[in-house]
Design a protein around this motif. Structure first.
Motif, PDB file in Angstrom:
ATOM      1  N   SER A   1       0.626  -1.703  -0.300  1.00 35.25           N
ATOM      2  CA  SER A   1       0.047   0.111   0.027  1.00 35.25           C
ATOM      3  C   SER A   1       0.743   1.101   0.056  1.00 35.25           C
ATOM      4  N   GLY A   2       2.108   1.440   0.184  1.00 38.39           N
ATOM      5  CA  GLY A   2       2.557   2.449   0.284  1.00 38.39           C
ATOM      6  C   GLY A   2       4.225   2.698  -0.481  1.00 38.39           C
ATOM      7  N   SER A   3       4.859   2.692   0.655  1.00 41.45           N
ATOM      8  CA  SER A   3       6.200   2.773   0.485  1.00 41.45           C
ATOM      9  C   SER A   3       7.159   1.523  -0.299  1.00 41.45           C
ATOM     10  N   GLY A   4       7.391   0.222   0.454  1.00 41.12           N
ATOM     11  CA  GLY A   4       7.472  -0.687  -0.600  1.00 41.12           C
ATOM     12  C   GLY A   4       8.616  -1.014  -0.295  1.00 41.12           C
ATOM     13  N   SER A   5       8.996  -0.907   1.002  1.00 39.87           N
ATOM     14  CA  SER A   5      10.400  -1.159   0.886  1.00 39.87           C
ATOM     15  C   SER A   5      10.844  -2.185   1.570  1.00 39.87           C
ATOM     16  N   ASN A   6       9.958  -3.511   1.916  1.00 40.93           N
ATOM     17  CA  ASN A   6       9.215  -4.839   2.165  1.00 40.93           C
ATOM     18  C   ASN A   6       9.811  -5.179   0.671  1.00 40.93           C
ATOM     19  N   PHE A   7       9.125  -5.162  -0.109  1.00 38.70           N
ATOM     20  CA  PHE A   7       8.918  -5.934  -1.405  1.00 38.70           C
ATOM     21  C   PHE A   7      10.426  -5.605  -2.021  1.00 38.70           C
TER      22      PHE A   7
ATOM     23  N   MET B   1       2.103  -9.733   1.957  1.00 41.70           N
ATOM     24  CA  MET B   1       1.045  -8.788   2.010  1.00 41.70           C
ATOM     25  C   MET B   1       2.386  -7.529   2.907  1.00 41.70           C
ATOM     26  N   ALA B   2       2.776  -7.161   2.420  1.00 40.45           N
ATOM     27  CA  ALA B   2       4.067  -6.438   2.549  1.00 40.45           C
ATOM     28  C   ALA B   2       4.117  -5.291   2.477  1.00 40.45           C
ATOM     29  N   GLY B   3       2.989  -4.639   3.943  1.00 39.99           N
ATOM     30  CA  GLY B   3       2.965  -3.498   4.120  1.00 39.99           C
ATOM     31  C   GLY B   3       0.980  -3.159   3.119  1.00 39.99           C
ATOM     32  N   TRP B   4       0.202  -4.179   3.552  1.00 36.36           N
ATOM     33  CA  TRP B   4      -0.872  -4.022   2.949  1.00 36.36           C
ATOM     34  C   TRP B   4      -1.901  -3.738   3.697  1.00 36.36           C
ATOM     35  N   MET B   5      -2.239  -2.604   3.441  1.00 41.43           N
ATOM     36  CA  MET B   5      -3.727  -2.306   4.589  1.00 41.43           C
ATOM     37  C   MET B   5      -4.335  -1.533   4.445  1.00 41.43           C
ATOM     38  N   ARG B   6      -5.184  -3.535   4.446  1.00 39.71           N
ATOM     39  CA  ARG B   6      -6.473  -3.443   3.770  1.00 39.71           C
ATOM     40  C   ARG B   6      -6.974  -4.402   4.794  1.00 39.71           C
TER      41      ARG B   6
ATOM     42  N   ASN C   1       2.133 -12.048   5.648  1.00 44.19           N
ATOM     43  CA  ASN C   1       1.873 -10.640   6.303  1.00 44.19           C
ATOM     44  C   ASN C   1       3.391 -10.649   7.597  1.00 44.19           C
ATOM     45  N   ILE C   2       3.710  -9.564   6.764  1.00 44.33           N
ATOM     46  CA  ILE C   2       4.911  -8.868   7.695  1.00 44.33           C
ATOM     47  C   ILE C   2       3.405  -7.943   8.507  1.00 44.33           C
ATOM     48  N   HIS C   3       4.614  -7.704  10.032  1.00 44.18           N
ATOM     49  CA  HIS C   3       3.677  -7.056  10.925  1.00 44.18           C
ATOM     50  C   HIS C   3       4.547  -6.429  11.859  1.00 44.18           C
ATOM     51  N   PRO C   4       4.992  -4.738  12.094  1.00 44.48           N
ATOM     52  CA  PRO C   4       5.826  -4.204  12.764  1.00 44.48           C
ATOM     53  C   PRO C   4       5.466  -4.738  14.456  1.00 44.48           C
ATOM     54  N   SER C   5       4.987  -5.418  15.159  1.00 43.65           N
ATOM     55  CA  SER C   5       5.493  -5.684  16.272  1.00 43.65           C
ATOM     56  C   SER C   5       6.065  -7.318  16.402  1.00 43.65           C
TER      57      SER C   5
ATOM     58  N   LEU D   1      12.542   3.810  15.913  1.00 39.77           N
ATOM     59  CA  LEU D   1      11.735   2.726  16.625  1.00 39.77           C
ATOM     60  C   LEU D   1      12.057   1.931  15.134  1.00 39.77           C
ATOM     61  N   HIS D   2      10.690   2.795  14.018  1.00 43.43           N
ATOM     62  CA  HIS D   2       9.722   1.664  13.463  1.00 43.43           C
ATOM     63  C   HIS D   2      11.553   1.640  12.411  1.00 43.43           C
ATOM     64  N   ALA D   3      12.589   2.791  11.969  1.00 46.87           N
ATOM     65  CA  ALA D   3      13.637   2.573  11.089  1.00 46.87           C
ATOM     66  C   ALA D   3      14.086   1.235  11.606  1.00 46.87           C
TER      67      ALA D   3
ATOM     68  N   VAL E   1      13.221  -1.601  13.655  1.00 44.10           N
ATOM     69  CA  VAL E   1      12.059  -2.713  13.219  1.00 44.10           C
ATOM     70  C   VAL E   1      12.433  -2.560  11.331  1.00 44.10           C
ATOM     71  N   GLN E   2      12.102  -2.305  10.968  1.00 44.14           N
ATOM     72  CA  GLN E   2      12.801  -2.152   9.429  1.00 44.14           C
ATOM     73  C   GLN E   2      13.526  -3.114   8.923  1.00 44.14           C
ATOM     74  N   VAL E   3      14.581  -2.614   9.915  1.00 47.64           N
ATOM     75  CA  VAL E   3      15.897  -3.818   9.283  1.00 47.64           C
ATOM     76  C   VAL E   3      15.407  -4.915   9.491  1.00 47.64           C
ATOM     77  N   GLN E   4      14.968  -5.263  10.579  1.00 52.18           N
ATOM     78  CA  GLN E   4      15.082  -7.006  10.779  1.00 52.18           C
ATOM     79  C   GLN E   4      13.387  -6.954   9.779  1.00 52.18           C
ATOM     80  N   GLU E   5      12.768  -6.290   8.988  1.00 45.87           N
ATOM     81  CA  GLU E   5      11.416  -7.046   8.458  1.00 45.87           C
ATOM     82  C   GLU E   5      12.098  -6.798   7.311  1.00 45.87           C
ATOM     83  N   HIS E   6      12.923  -6.746   6.720  1.00 40.59           N
ATOM     84  CA  HIS E   6      13.453  -6.834   6.003  1.00 40.59           C
ATOM     85  C   HIS E   6      14.826  -8.242   5.454  1.00 40.59           C
TER      86      HIS E   6
HETATM   87  C1  GRF Z   1       5.806  -2.079   7.627  1.00 43.94           C
HETATM   88  O1  GRF Z   1       6.145  -1.836   9.194  1.00 43.94           O
HETATM   89  C2  GRF Z   1       4.961  -3.362   7.775  1.00 43.94           C
HETATM   90  O2  GRF Z   1       5.715  -4.505   8.885  1.00 43.94           O
HETATM   91  C3  GRF Z   1       3.387  -3.043   8.092  1.00 43.94           C
HETATM   92  O3  GRF Z   1       3.223  -1.731   7.081  1.00 43.94           O
HETATM   93  C4  GRF Z   1       5.083  -1.334   6.933  1.00 43.94           C
HETATM   94  C5  GRF Z   1       5.413  -1.151   5.116  1.00 43.94           C
HETATM   95  O4  GRF Z   1       6.551  -0.382   4.933  1.00 43.94           O
HETATM   96  N1  GRF Z   1       2.686  -4.195   7.639  1.00 43.94           N
HETATM   97  P1  GRF Z   1       6.724  -1.090   3.466  1.00 43.94           P
HETATM   98  O5  GRF Z   1       5.926  -0.136   2.466  1.00 43.94           O
HETATM   99  O6  GRF Z   1       7.646  -2.051   2.942  1.00 43.94           O
HETATM  100  O7  GRF Z   1       7.972   0.306   3.467  1.00 43.94           O
END
Ligand code: GRF
Length: 216
Positions: free
Chosen positions: A33-39, A110-115, A131-135, A190-192, A194-199
């Motif tokens: 849905s957004g920036s797509g850093s996980n994509f 679902m890489a930041g799919w906000m639906r 799904n990836i979730h930041p917690s 904190l989100h930054a 966490v995101q290093v680890q999401e990736h």
């Molecule tokens: C991530 O933090 C993910 O966990 C959450 O939405 C964010 C998406 O980030 N569901 P990005 O678009 O992948 O940068």
């Protein structure tokens, strides 16, 4: 305040080793849905040879978001399905499934799919939606997970990759990574972290899910 020099590295559980091989490569569809850093992290893991997969299609729901640019740069087909043009969640999900199937997708990320997704998608890709979730689930499901964690005063935060099910941000956990929370943290800092680890964990979780599915 800068982070202490001796910042412990993040803990990933279970530890991420070399990823299993897949022949043919896994056919992925990514919803974002957004920036797509996980994509981008998934695409990078594929390019590096760490994850044997191919992103067949990106589906995004917000016009003009950065993830669409990233897909264009990588030459990955990107399809806008604007949820505002669908009357019901099920209608959007039907179109998502049709698009995924058209592209031969086997696994949905679902890489930041906000639906909120419905049985239309979850039944079509039974146990194959990640799904990836930041917690560190089950703590802080839903939106504003990072803000929830800071408000609760936790000292350890993190992220979770899991198989999606009907209840939002729940379902079998594939991988988690934990990071420290520092007193001066803002939601952004904190989100930054966490995101290093999401990736790191998301590509590994895709491989793990596919490996586990193959073993059943
Ligand atoms: C991530 O933090 C993910 O966990 C959450 O939405 C964010 C998406 O980030 N569901 P990005 O678009 O992948 O940068």
């Amino acid at each position: 305040m800068t982070e202490p020099a001796a910042t412990p590295s993040a803990i990933v559980s279970p530890p991420v080793a070399a990823l299993p091989k897949f022949d043919p490569p896994l056919a992925l569809g990514v919803l974002a849905s957004g920036s797509g850093s996980n994509f981008a992290a998934i695409a990078q893991a594929i390019t590096n040879g760490g994850l044997q997969a191919e992103i067949r299609v990106l589906i995004y729901n917000n016009p003009g978001v950065k993830v669409a640019e990233r897909a264009a740069e990588l030459g990955i087909p990107a399809i806008l399905l604007n949820h505002r043009h669908f009357r019901q969640r099920e209608d959007l999900d039907r179109e998502i499934v049709r698009t995924l199937q058209q592209h031969g997708v086997e696994w949905v990320v679902m890489a930041g799919w906000m639906r909120i997704v419905t049985p239309v998608l979850l039944d079509a890709y039974d146990q194959r939606v990640i799904n990836i979730h930041p917690s560190l689930l089950p703590s802080f499901p839903g939106i504003h997970a990072i803000e929830q964690a800071l408000a609760a005063g936790v000292k350890i935060a993190g992220c979770t990759a899991h198989i999606a099910c009907l209840k939002v941000d729940s379902g079998p956990i594939l991988l988690q990574a934990a990071v420290p929370v520092f007193p001066a943290d803002t939601p952004a800092s904190l989100h930054a972290r966490v995101q290093v680890q999401e990736h790191r964990i998301l590509p590994a979780a895709i491989a793990l899910a596919a490996q586990q599915a193959g073993q059943r």
